[in-house]
Design an enzyme around this catalytic site. Structure first.
Site, PDB file in Angstrom:
ATOM      1  N   GLU A 216     -21.147  -1.138 -21.569  1.00 29.90           N
ATOM      2  CA  GLU A 216     -21.764  -2.336 -22.132  1.00 29.90           C
ATOM      3  C   GLU A 216     -22.658  -3.071 -21.143  1.00 29.90           C
ATOM      4  O   GLU A 216     -23.571  -3.800 -21.570  1.00 29.90           O
ATOM      5  CB  GLU A 216     -20.706  -3.284 -22.717  1.00 29.90           C
TER       6      GLU A 216
ATOM      7  N   HIS B 254      -7.864  19.552 -24.920  1.00 31.63           N
ATOM      8  CA  HIS B 254      -8.055  19.627 -26.372  1.00 31.63           C
ATOM      9  C   HIS B 254      -9.493  19.290 -26.775  1.00 31.63           C
ATOM     10  O   HIS B 254      -9.729  18.921 -27.928  1.00 31.63           O
ATOM     11  CB  HIS B 254      -7.071  18.689 -27.076  1.00 31.63           C
TER      12      HIS B 254
ATOM     13  N   LYS C  66     -16.422  -1.345 -20.298  1.00 35.00           N
ATOM     14  CA  LYS C  66     -17.147  -2.198 -19.360  1.00 35.00           C
ATOM     15  C   LYS C  66     -18.384  -1.474 -18.805  1.00 35.00           C
ATOM     16  O   LYS C  66     -19.462  -2.050 -18.700  1.00 35.00           O
ATOM     17  CB  LYS C  66     -16.242  -2.599 -18.194  1.00 35.00           C
TER      18      LYS C  66
ATOM     19  N   TRP D 143     -29.323 -14.077 -32.726  1.00 34.36           N
ATOM     20  CA  TRP D 143     -28.990 -12.666 -32.525  1.00 34.36           C
ATOM     21  C   TRP D 143     -29.285 -11.974 -33.851  1.00 34.36           C
ATOM     22  O   TRP D 143     -28.664 -12.280 -34.868  1.00 34.36           O
ATOM     23  CB  TRP D 143     -27.522 -12.527 -32.138  1.00 34.36           C
TER      24      TRP D 143
ATOM     25  N   LYS E   8     -21.453 -12.641 -27.106  1.00 30.76           N
ATOM     26  CA  LYS E   8     -20.138 -13.011 -26.597  1.00 30.76           C
ATOM     27  C   LYS E   8     -19.182 -13.350 -27.725  1.00 30.76           C
ATOM     28  O   LYS E   8     -18.072 -12.863 -27.780  1.00 30.76           O
ATOM     29  CB  LYS E   8     -20.281 -14.205 -25.647  1.00 30.76           C
TER      30      LYS E   8
ATOM     31  N   ASN F 280     -25.943 -20.200 -38.172  1.00 29.97           N
ATOM     32  CA  ASN F 280     -25.195 -19.045 -37.664  1.00 29.97           C
ATOM     33  C   ASN F 280     -24.406 -18.443 -38.821  1.00 29.97           C
ATOM     34  O   ASN F 280     -23.926 -19.168 -39.692  1.00 29.97           O
ATOM     35  CB  ASN F 280     -24.196 -19.463 -36.579  1.00 29.97           C
ATOM     36  N   GLY F 281     -24.233 -17.118 -38.800  1.00 37.19           N
ATOM     37  CA  GLY F 281     -23.441 -16.466 -39.839  1.00 37.19           C
ATOM     38  C   GLY F 281     -24.285 -15.555 -40.703  1.00 37.19           C
ATOM     39  O   GLY F 281     -25.431 -15.238 -40.375  1.00 37.19           O
TER      40      GLY F 281
ATOM     41  N   GLU G 119     -10.728   0.444 -21.405  1.00 40.17           N
ATOM     42  CA  GLU G 119     -11.409  -0.786 -20.989  1.00 40.17           C
ATOM     43  C   GLU G 119     -12.451  -0.495 -19.922  1.00 40.17           C
ATOM     44  O   GLU G 119     -13.555  -1.061 -19.938  1.00 40.17           O
ATOM     45  CB  GLU G 119     -10.368  -1.794 -20.487  1.00 40.17           C
TER      46      GLU G 119
ATOM     47  N   CYS H  49     -25.257 -16.022 -31.695  1.00 40.96           N
ATOM     48  CA  CYS H  49     -26.101 -17.158 -32.023  1.00 40.96           C
ATOM     49  C   CYS H  49     -25.506 -18.450 -31.476  1.00 40.96           C
ATOM     50  O   CYS H  49     -24.327 -18.545 -31.187  1.00 40.96           O
ATOM     51  CB  CYS H  49     -26.329 -17.290 -33.515  1.00 40.96           C
TER      52      CYS H  49
ATOM     53  N   ARG I  78     -23.669 -16.416 -25.226  1.00 41.74           N
ATOM     54  CA  ARG I  78     -23.156 -15.930 -26.499  1.00 41.74           C
ATOM     55  C   ARG I  78     -23.918 -14.702 -26.996  1.00 41.74           C
ATOM     56  O   ARG I  78     -23.459 -14.000 -27.885  1.00 41.74           O
ATOM     57  CB  ARG I  78     -23.230 -17.050 -27.559  1.00 41.74           C
TER      58      ARG I  78
END
Length: 612
Positions: A492, A508, A489, A76, A607, A101-102, A485, A2, A27
């Site tokens: 996402e 395994h 990447k 968001w 973000k 926001n929150g 990582e 947001c 964001r």
């Protein structure tokens, strides 16, 4: 997650709000809106749209929005789906508009209370509760500021709030608890924003609101109040965020730009170490030696990509410093019973410095008696550094793409600097070894550039990935986190499902997934585990898997129809994870390009994660 921007001025603020929301798009969001006080009509006007800011901008232009007071928001979704009715700003009784926001944890109880008071709800959001609550206190005769101050005392959770009211067209109020919010100071105009990038074209002078603060803004003044409602002076900071860092320039996406900015970002991050000609506790703060001098262990707390940086650091700290290092996902650490050690250094890693889970984990650690705290962060004066005794800023510059790139590599540089500093304090880093590590750091920007030069070869690989639905990443030792990582990447931004495993774990279980349809990416530097990795590759070849190997020039991998190899120019020793991070970033970026996804704004992601 947001974004908030608000402005009060002697000019039309609608262009300021629109530009600010566009700068906040990185964001992550799924709807956008603005609300203004129309002084000619004496009314609150609002426009909201799901989708991109541009769609909302077109609607605002079509409806000839203009005002000297307004607020804007990119949402968001948390409470309630992605609908125009759930988008911000929310309005109460046509008089008061609010953005938030929150997450408000007690919104259901407040919703029931407000319904009994006669308020009707048009959305499923927790935010509408705040709007009606502030309106309720306004109806009791309170000023806009006092109404907000009373309302927030009844809220449980995290929030950044901005409010305007048609009955008070010369004022805007704001509040902060757990989510970032700042005030921008102009000449005859003032602003609020969740990120300085939203207002940097209008002002660089900002006040960072602290926990529990409220603020009252007019065109000519800003007043800040602490959690008890008492007036308080907060420091004014001059932001060093540049407009150039927020522009794409010749690049197609911010992610591409930020990948290619890594040689400079790394050089800037190590500049203080090189200038100092050695590792020193003073790099972390004036009293750092007293904090670090006799520590017995390190606890790293982080989320997502920052967590993977911490996993690499564990290998460095335990092998170079010789003390235990634990790495926890911040959102898990804060909910488990932790055995406190007063001689443990607690290290939090966050690009934004506002990651809620990491901030709460730090608070939890401090509540257990951990006083030795260090923040590794990219944003000066953000919440986590302010809550830590020591700080090391990564100097990566503004990172706009949701998928972290240069923030990750500069975090690794900072963690290596921490490792060598701790080793020097403990006497496990002799002068010759220190100079060797310094030389590695000096050469690192060049090594990163060499890795970037592999891009044309990686583009060809990416075309092969575009039609795939799954991928497997393998690594060993301190390169296993780079495999993690790389998988993150890829998934996402390209939406290809990817998993990462230590290469030795193949037999395994994961080996059951391997077939000709699943590409296997292998991180295979020329280190002590290389022969083990080669054996693991044979396991994949025997099952018909197609492999894509990132190796060093002297790794002696043979290529074949099913084994593709890209070689970095040389092995860079202990800093190899940083260099090998570059190819997996490029692979994800170009695979996403080939699939036509929204690289900088991947679906469902944000973000800055400021909700739990």
């Amino acid at each position: 997650m947001c974004g908030i921007v608000g402005a009060i001025a002697d000019r039309d603020v609608v262009p300021v709000l629109i530009e600010g929301l566009k700068r906040l798009e990185y964001r992550g969001y799924d709807s956008a809106g603005i609300a203004v006080v129309d002084s000619s009509a004496g009314d609150v006007r609002r426009v909201r749209r799901t989708g991109r800011v541009a769609e909302m901008e077109a609607a605002a232009q079509a409806e000839h929005f203009a005002s000297r007071l307004g607020i804007g928001h990119t949402r968001w979704a948390t409470h309630g789906g992605v609908t125009e009715g759930n988008a911000h700003p929310h309005v109460s009784h046509g008089e008061l508009a609010l953005v938030h926001n929150g997450i408000i944890e007690n919104h259901e109880q407040q919703r029931e209370r407000l319904r009994k008071l006669g308020y009707e709800f048009e959305s499923q959001t927790d935010t509408e509760v705040i709007a009606h609550l502030v309106h309720h206190y306004r109806a009791q005769g309170d000023s806009l500021l006092h109404a907000l101050q009373k309302a927030v005392k009844e809220l449980h959770g995290a929030y950044a709030i901005a409010v305007i009211d048609k009955r008070d067209p010369d004022r805007m109020v704001a509040a902060r608890m757990g989510c970032p919010l700042l005030v921008g100071l102009g000449e005859g105009e003032n602003f609020v924003a969740s990120d300085v990038s939203a207002i940097v074209s209008s002002t660089r002078r900002v006040i960072f609101l602290e926990e529990g603060d409220t603020a009252e803004l007019t065109r000519d003044s800003v007043k800040v109040f602490d959690a008890n409602g008492a007036p308080i002076d907060r420091d004014v900071h001059v932001s060093d965020v540049s407009l150039a860092s927020l522009e794409l320039g010749p690049y197609r996406h911010f992610m591409q730009k930020e990948i290619h900015e890594q040689p400079r970002a790394v050089a800037d991050t190590i500049e203080a170490v090189i200038d100092n000609n050695g590792f020193s506790a003073s790099l972390f703060g004036a009293n750092a030696e007293a904090v670090m001098g006799d520590i017995e262990a390190v606890q790293i707390l982080a989320c997502g990509t920052s967590y993977y940086a911490g996993l690499v650091a564990r290998y460095w700290i335990e092998s170079i410093v010789g003390i235990p290092c634990a790495v926890d996902i911040a959102s898990e650490y804060r909910y488990r019973q932790v055995v406190a050690n007063p001689k443990q250094l607690v290290v939090t890693i966050s690009q934004s410095g506002e990651t809620l889970d990491t901030m709460e984990a730090l608070k939890y650690a401090k509540s257990l008696g951990h006083e030795r705290t260090l923040s590794i962060c990219n944003v000066p004066e953000s919440a986590i550094p302010r809550a830590s005794k020591l700080v090391y800023y990564t100097r990566a510059g503004a990172e706009i793409g949701v998928a972290s790139t240069k923030a990750f590599t500069t975090q690794l540089v900072a963690l290596f600097t921490l490792t060598c500093t701790l080793a020097k304090l403990r006497g496990t880093l002799d002068p010759e070894l220190e100079q060797g590590h310094l030389e590695c750091l000096r050469q690192l920007p060049g090594s990163v550039q060499h890795a970037l030069n592999l891009e044309p070869q990686i583009v060809a690989w990416a075309e092969k990935f575009a039609g795939k639905q799954h991928a497997l990443f393998l690594g060993r030792g301190m390169h296993y986190p780079i495999a993690l990582e790389g998988a993150l990447k890829l998934k996402e931004i390209s939406y290809i499902h990817a998993e990462a495993y230590p290469a030795g774990e193949l037999k395994h279980g994961p080996l059951a997934l391997v077939d000709s349809a699943m590409p296997v990416v292998v991180i295979a530097p020329n280190d002590s585990l290389l022969e083990k990795v080669k054996s693991n590759i044979q396991e994949v070849r025997a099952r018909g898997g197609e492999m894509f190997v990132f190796a060093d020039a002297d790794s002696q991998f043979g290529e074949s129809e099913a084994v593709h190899v890209i070689r970095t120019p040389r092995h860079v020793g202990v800093l190899s994870p940083i260099v090998h991070a570059i190819p997996v970033q490029l692979l994800a970026y170009h695979a996403a390009l080939a699939r036509g996804t929204d690289v900088d704004k991947p679906r469902n992601l944000a973000k800055s994660v400021t909700v739990e």
